[in-house]
Write a protein that holds these residues in place. Structure first.
Motif, mmCIF file in Angstrom:
data_model
loop_
_atom_site.group_PDB
_atom_site.id
_atom_site.type_symbol
_atom_site.label_atom_id
_atom_site.label_comp_id
_atom_site.label_asym_id
_atom_site.label_seq_id
_atom_site.Cartn_x
_atom_site.Cartn_y
_atom_site.Cartn_z
ATOM 1 N N ILE A 1 -10.926 1.375 -1.793
ATOM 2 C CA ILE A 1 -11.594 1.510 -0.247
ATOM 3 C C ILE A 1 -11.992 2.806 -0.359
ATOM 4 C CG2 ILE A 1 -10.420 1.702 2.075
ATOM 5 C CD1 ILE A 1 -8.645 -0.556 1.654
ATOM 6 N N ARG A 2 -11.558 3.616 -0.880
ATOM 7 C CA ARG A 2 -12.086 5.134 -0.883
ATOM 8 C C ARG A 2 -13.296 5.195 -1.609
ATOM 9 N NH1 ARG A 2 -11.020 10.251 -2.764
ATOM 10 N NH2 ARG A 2 -12.892 11.306 -3.039
ATOM 11 N N ASN B 1 -5.886 8.950 -1.516
ATOM 12 C CA ASN B 1 -6.767 7.971 -1.328
ATOM 13 C C ASN B 1 -6.688 6.932 -0.083
ATOM 14 O OD1 ASN B 1 -8.630 8.736 -2.963
ATOM 15 N ND2 ASN B 1 -8.072 7.316 -4.819
ATOM 16 N N GLY B 2 -5.139 6.950 -0.087
ATOM 17 C CA GLY B 2 -4.486 6.283 1.288
ATOM 18 C C GLY B 2 -4.850 6.702 2.591
ATOM 19 N N THR C 1 -7.652 4.435 3.934
ATOM 20 C CA THR C 1 -7.094 3.040 4.002
ATOM 21 C C THR C 1 -6.385 3.456 5.277
ATOM 22 O OG1 THR C 1 -6.622 2.688 1.697
ATOM 23 C CG2 THR C 1 -5.494 1.225 3.221
ATOM 24 N N ALA C 2 -5.559 4.356 5.733
ATOM 25 C CA ALA C 2 -4.728 4.483 6.907
ATOM 26 C C ALA C 2 -5.675 4.482 7.966
ATOM 27 C CB ALA C 2 -4.018 5.797 6.903
ATOM 28 N N LEU D 1 0.811 -1.074 0.097
ATOM 29 C CA LEU D 1 0.132 0.094 -0.102
ATOM 30 C C LEU D 1 0.888 1.195 -0.069
ATOM 31 C CD1 LEU D 1 -2.455 -1.227 2.576
ATOM 32 C CD2 LEU D 1 -2.974 -0.938 0.346
ATOM 33 N N ARG D 2 0.348 2.265 -0.668
ATOM 34 C CA ARG D 2 1.018 3.519 -0.361
ATOM 35 C C ARG D 2 0.363 4.641 -0.018
ATOM 36 N NH1 ARG D 2 5.299 4.858 -4.086
ATOM 37 N NH2 ARG D 2 5.253 3.010 -5.121
ATOM 38 N N PRO D 3 1.317 5.424 0.703
ATOM 39 C CA PRO D 3 0.384 6.693 1.440
ATOM 40 C C PRO D 3 0.168 7.692 0.381
ATOM 41 C CG PRO D 3 2.492 6.195 2.634
ATOM 42 C CD PRO D 3 2.571 5.299 1.394
ATOM 43 N N ASN E 1 -6.218 1.212 -2.178
ATOM 44 C CA ASN E 1 -6.538 2.436 -1.954
ATOM 45 C C ASN E 1 -7.788 3.146 -2.714
ATOM 46 O OD1 ASN E 1 -4.619 2.664 -0.081
ATOM 47 N ND2 ASN E 1 -3.249 3.653 -1.101
ATOM 48 N N ASP E 2 -7.945 2.975 -4.029
ATOM 49 C CA ASP E 2 -8.863 3.559 -4.876
ATOM 50 C C ASP E 2 -10.181 2.901 -4.298
ATOM 51 O OD1 ASP E 2 -6.990 5.400 -6.100
ATOM 52 O OD2 ASP E 2 -6.708 3.490 -7.497
#
Length: 573
Positions: free
Chosen positions: A534-535, A107-108, A111-112, A102-104, A531-532
């Motif tokens: 989950i957002r 959209n992250g 997720t965070a 996963l990348r910050p 991330n996309d």
């Protein structure tokens, strides 16, 4: 042209937006979702991948009294997110058969916060920005590895840009972008390859951008939509005549007015940021995210799936039906009926949220005349990818340290007859998941190269193809101690030219055929990354929390395509 990261939003999201009157959505504060007088509804979620699980999770927060049923055709949850532990000499290693990190970023943020809510922070492992795998990323062109910027010094940068064949056209193309003519007024979309060729140089497309698109979409840069994949650059060219001039003008204007510089941001992203500011991340977790390049979990990315599934199973209002194939959807009545879900035990739901591949959904919604009610969704194409995981006992096989390399479309066929997309150096990219040393590598094959194929390689053939790639490119000829190959059919939807317009048409078709009771979300629409998805799941749950199908507002999940990308400039202007 420059692609701007939104990782800085983890630092202080408030400074990037203003208190714009339109930025007023509030998370989990819809009175209808909590009143004891509201009638209990039946909600179906189609698909048990990460999008479906996240949808059920967020919907249960918005509408805690309603019943939610998750339908999954396969025997397990998680979809393409699949981690397995493999026993090897001396211990075990982790293989990721789909997404791995996963990348910050923008959209992250969602997720965070989800990870924090699920209590997963202690299991998170980070790859810092200072690690070799964060600093060293490569493309293969035409017959050797080429390290991408940044470099240690400006002198090294200048030398590489001038001498390396992969960078031909980049320097003068980027500096000359501001002088390029603006696109024709009647051009509503074009391929990303065409767009960057017009603005910069076609060599940059073939040697660099096509490699990036192989890594993200496994797609053809000459087919993927510029408006969908580079919306900010498309917007800036349309408004200012040049992306460089647009960024310069925006930043100059904001400096003069005392605002912070920055790039334009989509209004719906600004809305989301303002909402999430109220939900603070734990300080240590937030700091670690700011300082990392990518992150995952000690037992693989599937930990996120497992914790979401555990949350679902502990909720009496949520039921999960595995090995259950939905065979059709039909609206019983536009006025007051629900949607009939055809499977082994048919039932009627008040609303259905589909996370399925859009073409699959289109083929489930058949009218009495035998035709699909959602023809626009049936036009989406997806590519097939084979993921080959290999483990070697020798820990010093790789010629370089780094994340791995991508293979552009301009590489000669003789250098890539297997049609590989890229190679990931897993043992460098994410440390702390294995109990034994060695070299772990993943080779990705296929994607758009396999479009039109009637048959795909077997597992044995895929492993042999991956080994051939490693021998030719990296001189690795040792036999792996363990090798696995997994074929993912139609795993990555392609946002080809005209994607935005097709989604607007699909919105109208969904609204007409199902009146807001069928909504769509997932990788077919607004982003293919974890991330996309989950957002997007969180966004659609908020809409359901507003109870829109009872208020007469027929939302579809594609509503934001109607605003033709509404932008907010830094400072909220």
């Amino acid at each position: 042209m420059r692609l701007r990261s939104h990782a800085h939003l983890l630092e202080s999201p408030l400074k990037h937006i203003s208190t714009h009157p339109l930025l007023s959505l509030q998370w989990n504060r819809h009175p209808y979702s909590t009143t004891s007088e509201s009638p209990r509804k039946e909600i179906a979620v189609l698909g048990g991948g990460i999008t479906g699980l996240a949808c059920a999770y967020y919907i249960s927060k918005e509408r805690p009294r309603d019943n939610i049923t998750i339908y999954e055709a396969g025997p397990r949850l998680g979809g393409w997110m699949h981690s397995t532990h493999v026993e090897v000499p001396g211990g075990r290693v982790l293989f990721e058969h789909g997404p791995r990190t996963l990348r910050p970023g923008l959209n992250g943020l969602v997720t965070a916060h989800l990870i924090q809510e699920l209590g997963l922070i202690p299991d998170v492992i980070f790859t810092p920005k200072t690690a070799a795998s964060a600093r060293n990323r490569y493309v293969y062109y035409p017959d050797h590895l080429v390290r991408m910027p940044p470099y240690e010094s400006k002198i090294e940068l200048a030398r590489r840009l001038l001498e390396e064949p992969a960078f031909r056209g980049l320097i003068w193309g980027v500096f000359g972008e501001i002088f390029r003519p603006k696109r024709p007024a009647d051009l509503t979309d074009e391929s990303l390859g065409s767009f960057i060729s017009r603005r910069v140089d076609p060599r940059v497309v073939n040697n660099l951008v096509s490699a990036l698109m192989h890594g993200i979409y496994a797609g053809d840069v000459w087919q993927l939509s510029a408006k969908s994949l580079a919306p900010m650059h498309w917007y800036l060219e349309g408004k200012f005549g040049s992306t460089t001039r647009g960024l310069f003008d925006v930043n100059t204007t904001n400096k003069a007015s005392g605002d912070n510089p920055g790039a334009p941001i989509l209004r719906r992203d600004a809305d989301m940021i303002k909402e999430m500011v109220r939900e603070q991340l734990e300080p240590d977790f937030r700091k670690a995210l700011r300082e990392c390049s990518v992150y995952s979990f000690r037992n693989g990315i599937q930990e996120l799936v497992e914790h979401l599934a555990e949350s679902m199973r502990s909720n009496a209002r949520i039921s999960i039906k595995l090995n259950t194939t939905v065979m059709g959807l039909k609206l019983e009545s536009k006025d007051q009926g629900g949607i009939k879900v055809r499977e082994d035990s048919p039932s009627t739901k008040d609303v259905v949220v589909s996370t399925l591949f859009s073409k699959t959904l289109g083929n489930l919604c058949i009218s009495d005349d035998g035709k699909t009610q959602l023809p626009a969704l049936c036009k989406t194409h997806a590519v097939t990818v084979m993921v080959v995981n290999l483990y070697f006992t020798n820990p010093k096989l790789l010629p370089v340290e780094g994340f791995g390399y991508l293979i552009p479309q301009s590489v000669p066929f003789a250098q890539n007859p297997e049609r590989a997309l890229g190679v990931i150096f897993d043992s460098d990219a994410m440390k702390g998941q294995d109990t034994v040393d060695g070299t772990k590598i993943t080779v990705m094959l296929g994607g758009h190269w396999w479009d039109g194929w009637g048959e795909y390689p077997s597992e044995e053939e895929g492993i042999n193809m991956a080994r051939s790639i490693l021998a030719r490119h990296l001189r690795i000829t040792e036999s792996p101690a363990v090798a696995r190959a997994n074929l993912h059919r139609d795993c990555i939807p392609q946002y080809t030219v005209g994607h935005d317009e097709r989604m607007r048409i699909a919105h109208a078709q969904l609204k007409s055929a199902f009146g807001g009771r069928l909504q769509v979300v997932g990788s077919s629409y607004t982003g293919v990354g974890v991330n996309d998805c989950i957002r997007a799941a969180r966004d659609i749950a908020k809409g359901l929390g507003e109870n829109v199908w009872l208020l007469g507002e027929a939302r579809t999940g594609l509503d934001h395509f109607l605003d033709n990308h509404s932008w907010v400039l830094p400072g909220g202007k």
